[in-house]
Design an enzyme around this catalytic site. Structure first.
Site, short mmCIF file in Angstrom:
data_model
loop_
_atom_site.label_atom_id
_atom_site.label_comp_id
_atom_site.label_asym_id
_atom_site.label_seq_id
_atom_site.Cartn_x
_atom_site.Cartn_y
_atom_site.Cartn_z
N SER A 231 0.83 -1.20 0.00
CA SER A 231 0.00 0.00 0.00
C SER A 231 0.86 1.25 0.00
O SER A 231 1.98 1.25 0.54
CB SER A 231 -0.84 -0.02 1.28
OG SER A 231 -1.44 1.21 1.52
N TYR B 176 -1.52 -0.90 10.97
CA TYR B 176 -1.82 -1.51 9.67
C TYR B 176 -0.64 -1.32 8.70
O TYR B 176 -0.16 -2.27 8.09
CB TYR B 176 -3.11 -0.91 9.08
CG TYR B 176 -3.26 -1.19 7.61
CD1 TYR B 176 -3.55 -2.48 7.16
CD2 TYR B 176 -3.06 -0.19 6.65
CE1 TYR B 176 -3.66 -2.75 5.79
CE2 TYR B 176 -3.17 -0.44 5.30
CZ TYR B 176 -3.47 -1.72 4.87
OH TYR B 176 -3.55 -1.99 3.52
N LYS C 138 2.26 -3.92 6.73
CA LYS C 138 2.61 -3.92 5.30
C LYS C 138 4.13 -3.84 5.15
O LYS C 138 4.73 -4.54 4.34
CB LYS C 138 1.95 -2.75 4.58
CG LYS C 138 0.45 -2.85 4.48
CD LYS C 138 0.03 -3.81 3.39
CE LYS C 138 -1.27 -4.48 3.65
NZ LYS C 138 -1.61 -5.58 2.81
P1 NAD Z 1 -10.93 -6.78 1.70
O1 NAD Z 1 -11.10 -6.77 3.17
O2 NAD Z 1 -12.14 -6.53 0.86
O3 NAD Z 1 -10.28 -8.17 1.24
C1 NAD Z 1 -9.39 -8.90 2.05
C2 NAD Z 1 -9.91 -10.31 2.12
O4 NAD Z 1 -9.03 -11.09 2.93
C3 NAD Z 1 -11.31 -10.43 2.74
O5 NAD Z 1 -12.13 -11.16 1.88
C4 NAD Z 1 -11.08 -11.16 4.07
O6 NAD Z 1 -12.17 -11.96 4.41
C5 NAD Z 1 -9.81 -11.96 3.75
N1 NAD Z 1 -8.99 -12.30 4.92
C6 NAD Z 1 -8.51 -11.47 5.89
N2 NAD Z 1 -7.77 -12.15 6.76
C7 NAD Z 1 -7.75 -13.43 6.33
C8 NAD Z 1 -7.16 -14.64 6.83
N3 NAD Z 1 -6.44 -14.65 7.95
N4 NAD Z 1 -7.35 -15.79 6.14
C9 NAD Z 1 -8.10 -15.81 5.02
N5 NAD Z 1 -8.69 -14.71 4.52
C10 NAD Z 1 -8.51 -13.54 5.17
O7 NAD Z 1 -9.77 -5.75 1.33
P2 NAD Z 1 -9.28 -5.23 -0.09
O8 NAD Z 1 -9.59 -3.79 -0.17
O9 NAD Z 1 -9.72 -6.13 -1.17
O10 NAD Z 1 -7.71 -5.36 0.13
C11 NAD Z 1 -6.96 -6.45 -0.35
C12 NAD Z 1 -5.50 -6.24 0.02
O11 NAD Z 1 -5.04 -5.02 -0.54
C13 NAD Z 1 -5.26 -6.16 1.52
O12 NAD Z 1 -4.05 -6.81 1.81
C14 NAD Z 1 -5.13 -4.66 1.75
O13 NAD Z 1 -4.33 -4.38 2.87
C15 NAD Z 1 -4.46 -4.21 0.47
N6 NAD Z 1 -4.71 -2.80 0.15
C16 NAD Z 1 -5.99 -2.33 0.09
C17 NAD Z 1 -6.23 -0.99 -0.20
C18 NAD Z 1 -7.62 -0.42 -0.22
O14 NAD Z 1 -7.77 0.79 -0.09
N7 NAD Z 1 -8.66 -1.22 -0.41
C19 NAD Z 1 -5.15 -0.14 -0.45
C20 NAD Z 1 -3.86 -0.65 -0.39
C21 NAD Z 1 -3.65 -2.00 -0.10
C1 WQD Z 2 -9.31 9.78 1.23
C2 WQD Z 2 -9.49 11.27 1.51
C3 WQD Z 2 -9.68 11.77 3.85
C4 WQD Z 2 -13.49 9.69 4.41
C5 WQD Z 2 -6.72 4.72 3.21
C6 WQD Z 2 -5.65 4.01 4.00
C7 WQD Z 2 -4.55 3.56 3.08
C8 WQD Z 2 -5.12 2.72 1.92
C9 WQD Z 2 -6.24 3.42 1.23
C10 WQD Z 2 -5.02 0.41 2.52
C11 WQD Z 2 -8.67 11.76 2.70
C12 WQD Z 2 -10.96 12.11 3.11
C13 WQD Z 2 -12.35 10.23 3.86
C14 WQD Z 2 -14.51 10.57 4.86
C15 WQD Z 2 -13.16 12.44 4.17
N1 WQD Z 2 -5.67 1.50 2.39
N2 WQD Z 2 -12.19 11.57 3.73
N3 WQD Z 2 -14.30 11.92 4.71
O1 WQD Z 2 -6.90 7.75 4.03
O2 WQD Z 2 -6.05 8.11 1.66
O3 WQD Z 2 -6.13 5.84 2.58
O4 WQD Z 2 -7.23 3.83 2.20
O5 WQD Z 2 -3.86 0.23 2.36
O6 WQD Z 2 -3.67 2.81 3.86
O7 WQD Z 2 -5.13 4.90 4.96
O8 WQD Z 2 -8.24 6.96 2.02
O9 WQD Z 2 -10.62 7.01 1.37
O10 WQD Z 2 -10.01 7.05 3.83
O11 WQD Z 2 -9.54 9.06 2.43
O12 WQD Z 2 -13.03 13.65 4.05
O13 WQD Z 2 -15.55 10.16 5.39
O14 WQD Z 2 -10.86 11.51 1.84
O15 WQD Z 2 -9.41 12.74 4.83
O16 WQD Z 2 -8.25 13.07 2.39
P1 WQD Z 2 -6.78 7.29 2.65
P2 WQD Z 2 -9.67 7.44 2.44
#
Ligand code: NAD
Ligand code: WQD
Length: 337
Positions: free
Chosen positions: A124, A148, A152
Site C-alpha cells: 500500500s 496496519y 505492510k
Molecule cells: P478486503 O477486506 O475486501 O479483502 C481482504 C480479504 O481477505 C477479505 O475477503 C477477508 O475476508 C480476507 N482475509 C482477511 N484475513 C484473512 C485470513 N487470515 N485468512 C483468510 N482470509 C482472510 O480488502 P481489499 O480492499 O480487497 O484489500 C486487499 C488487500 O489489498 C489487503 O491486503 C489490503 O491491505 C491491500 N490494500 C488495500 C487498499 C484499499 O484501499 N482497499 C489499499 C492498499 C492496499
Molecule cells: C481519502 C481522503 C480523507 C473519508 C486509506 C488508507 C490507506 C489505503 C487506502 C489500505 C482523505 C478524506 C475520507 C470521509 C473524508 N488502504 N475523507 N471523509 O486515508 O487516503 O487511505 O485507504 O492500504 O492505507 O489509509 O483513504 O478514502 O479514507 O480518504 O473527508 O468520510 O478523503 O481525509 O483526504 P486514505 P480514504
C-alpha cells in the site's frame, strides 16, 4: 496449473478474479470471509461464465493450507488476504500483527514446503508515510504511521529476506494508491461491513440515502481547495496490474516493487463534484476537523510500472464514479440484497 488467490472474495480480490478468469487462468480462492461474502464469488462466476474453486479457510490454519497445496496444482500466489482498517488497527494492534504477519508467514511456510515460490503481494501507499514531495517514487523513504501500515512494511521486508535466503523466491510487491469504483457490470464492488472508513463508499452511501451527509475531514490543508488530495485508481485497472505482475514473475527471479496509481491527484471536494455530475445526486457534506493521521497530499509516480510491466491505468475519474454508483444503486445493501 492454477493461481492461488488469498483474500479472493474481498474487494480487490474479487475484481482480480474476474480479470484472471477472463484471461484464461485457472484460480483457487482461499478466504475466511471475515470481511467478505461468498456471494462475491458467485457473482464472479456469473460475470465471467467460468468456474473457480473456493476454500473457506484461514491463512492462520496451516493444516488447512497444507491440504489445499497437496490437493491443487498451484503455480503462483496472489496474496490479498489481510485486515485493512487503519483506525481499527490502532485500537487492536495484536489482531492486525497476528492476522496479517502470522498469516503471511504461514502462507510462505506452506508455499516453501510445496516448492511454490512465486508471489504477488498487496502492499500500500501507506508505507510511504507522509512523503516530503509528490509524485511518490518507489525509492522514496518508507515510514508507516499506524499498525496496519507497519504490518505492510514488515511483510515487504519479510518477502525481501526470503529472496535473500533463497533466490528462487520470485516476488512482486504492488503498492496500491486509493482503489475505488467497481466492475462495470454493477455486480461486484466494495461492500464495507459497517460505516465506511474510506471516501468513495461513504459518498455512494450518502447518495443512496443510507447516510445523511459526508464529513469532509479538514479544509485547511495546503492543497488547492484545502481538502486532502489522493490518487484514486479504478479497481479494474488495479486488477489488471496483477496480470502484468504474473507475467513479470515468469522472468528471472527477484524482488520487484511497483506503485499502482494513476499519477493524478483529486481533492475530496473534487471527488464530490465529479460524483454529483455522473450520478445526478446531490451529496450533502459538512466540514469536520482533520482526521488524525491523515496527510495532505499523496499521488504516485507510476512510470516504473509502465516501463517494466507495460501497465498503465486507463479509466478516468468519471468512470470510477460511474461504476461505483452503478454498484451502490443496484446493491444498496451490498451483497446482503
Ligand atoms: P478486503 O477486506 O475486501 O479483502 C481482504 C480479504 O481477505 C477479505 O475477503 C477477508 O475476508 C480476507 N482475509 C482477511 N484475513 C484473512 C485470513 N487470515 N485468512 C483468510 N482470509 C482472510 O480488502 P481489499 O480492499 O480487497 O484489500 C486487499 C488487500 O489489498 C489487503 O491486503 C489490503 O491491505 C491491500 N490494500 C488495500 C487498499 C484499499 O484501499 N482497499 C489499499 C492498499 C492496499
Ligand atoms: C481519502 C481522503 C480523507 C473519508 C486509506 C488508507 C490507506 C489505503 C487506502 C489500505 C482523505 C478524506 C475520507 C470521509 C473524508 N488502504 N475523507 N471523509 O486515508 O487516503 O487511505 O485507504 O492500504 O492505507 O489509509 O483513504 O478514502 O479514507 O480518504 O473527508 O468520510 O478523503 O481525509 O483526504 P486514505 P480514504
Amino acid at each position: 496449473m492454477a493461481i492461488l488467490v488469498t483474500g479472493g472474495a474481498g474487494y480487490i480480490g474479487s475484481h482480480t478474479c474476474v480479470e484472471l478468469l477472463n484471461a484464461g487462468y485457472e484460480i483457487i480462492v482461499v478466504d475466511n470471509l471475515s470481511n467478505s461474502s461468498e456471494k462475491a464469488l458467485e457473482r464472479v462466476r456469473e460475470i465471467t461464465g467460468k468456474k473457480l474453486t473456493f476454500y473457506k479457510a484461514d491463512l492462520l490454519d496451516k493444516e488447512a493450507l497444507d491440504n489445499i497445496f497437496k490437493k491443487e496444482k498451484i503455480d503462483s500466489v496472489i496474496h490479498f488476504a489481510g485486515l485493512k482498517a487503519v483506525g481499527e488497527s490502532v485500537s487492536m494492534p495484536l489482531k492486525y500483527y497476528h492476522n496479517n504477519i502470522t498469516g503471511t508467514i504461514t502462507l510462505c511456510e506452506v508455499m516453501q514446503k510445496h516448492g511454490v515460490k512465486d508471489i504477488v503481494y498487496s502492499s500500500s501507499a501507506t508505507v510511504y508515510g507522509n512523503p516530503e514531495t509528490v509524485p511518490i517514487r518507489e525509492d522514496f523513504p518508507l515510514a508507516a504511521t499506524n499498525p496496519y501500515g507497519r504490518t505492510k512494511l514488515v511483510i515487504e521486508n519479510l518477502l525481501k529476506d526470503l529472496h535473500v535466503s533463497d533466490n528462487c523466491w520470485n516476488i512482486v510487491i504492488l503498492r496500491y494508491f486509493n482503489p475505488i469504483g467497481a466492475h462495470e457490470s454493477g455486480k461486484i464492488g466494495e461492500d464495507p461491513k459497517n460505516i465506511p472508513n474510506n471516501l468513495m463508499p461513504y459518498i455512494t452511501q450518502v447518495a443512496v440515502g443510507k447516510l445523511e451527509y459526508l464529513g469532509v475531514f479538514g479544509n485547511d490543508y495546503d492543497t488547492p481547495d484545502g481538502t486532502g488530495v489522493r490518487d484514486y485508481i479504478h479497481v479494474t485497472d488495479l486488477a489488471l496490474g496483477h496480470l502484468k505482475a504474473l507475467e513479470k514473475l515468469k522472468e528471472k527471479p527477484g524482488v520487484s516493487i511497483y506503485n499502482l496509481g494513476t499519477g493524478k491527484g483529486f481533492s475530496v471536494l473534487e471527488m464530490v463534484k465529479n460524483f454529483e455530475k455522473v450520478s445526478g445526486r446531490t451529496i450533502k457534506y459538512r466540514i469536520l476537523p482533520r482526521r488524525p493521521g491523515d496527510i495532505a497530499i499523496c499521488f504516485a509516480d507510476p512510470s516504473k510500472a509502465k516501463k517494466e510491466l507495460g501497465w498503465e491505468a486507463t479509466r478516468d475519474i468519471n468512470k470510477m464514479c460511474e461504476d461505483a454508483w452503478r454498484w451502490q444503486k443496484n446493491n444498496p445493501n451490498g451483497y446482503n440484497d
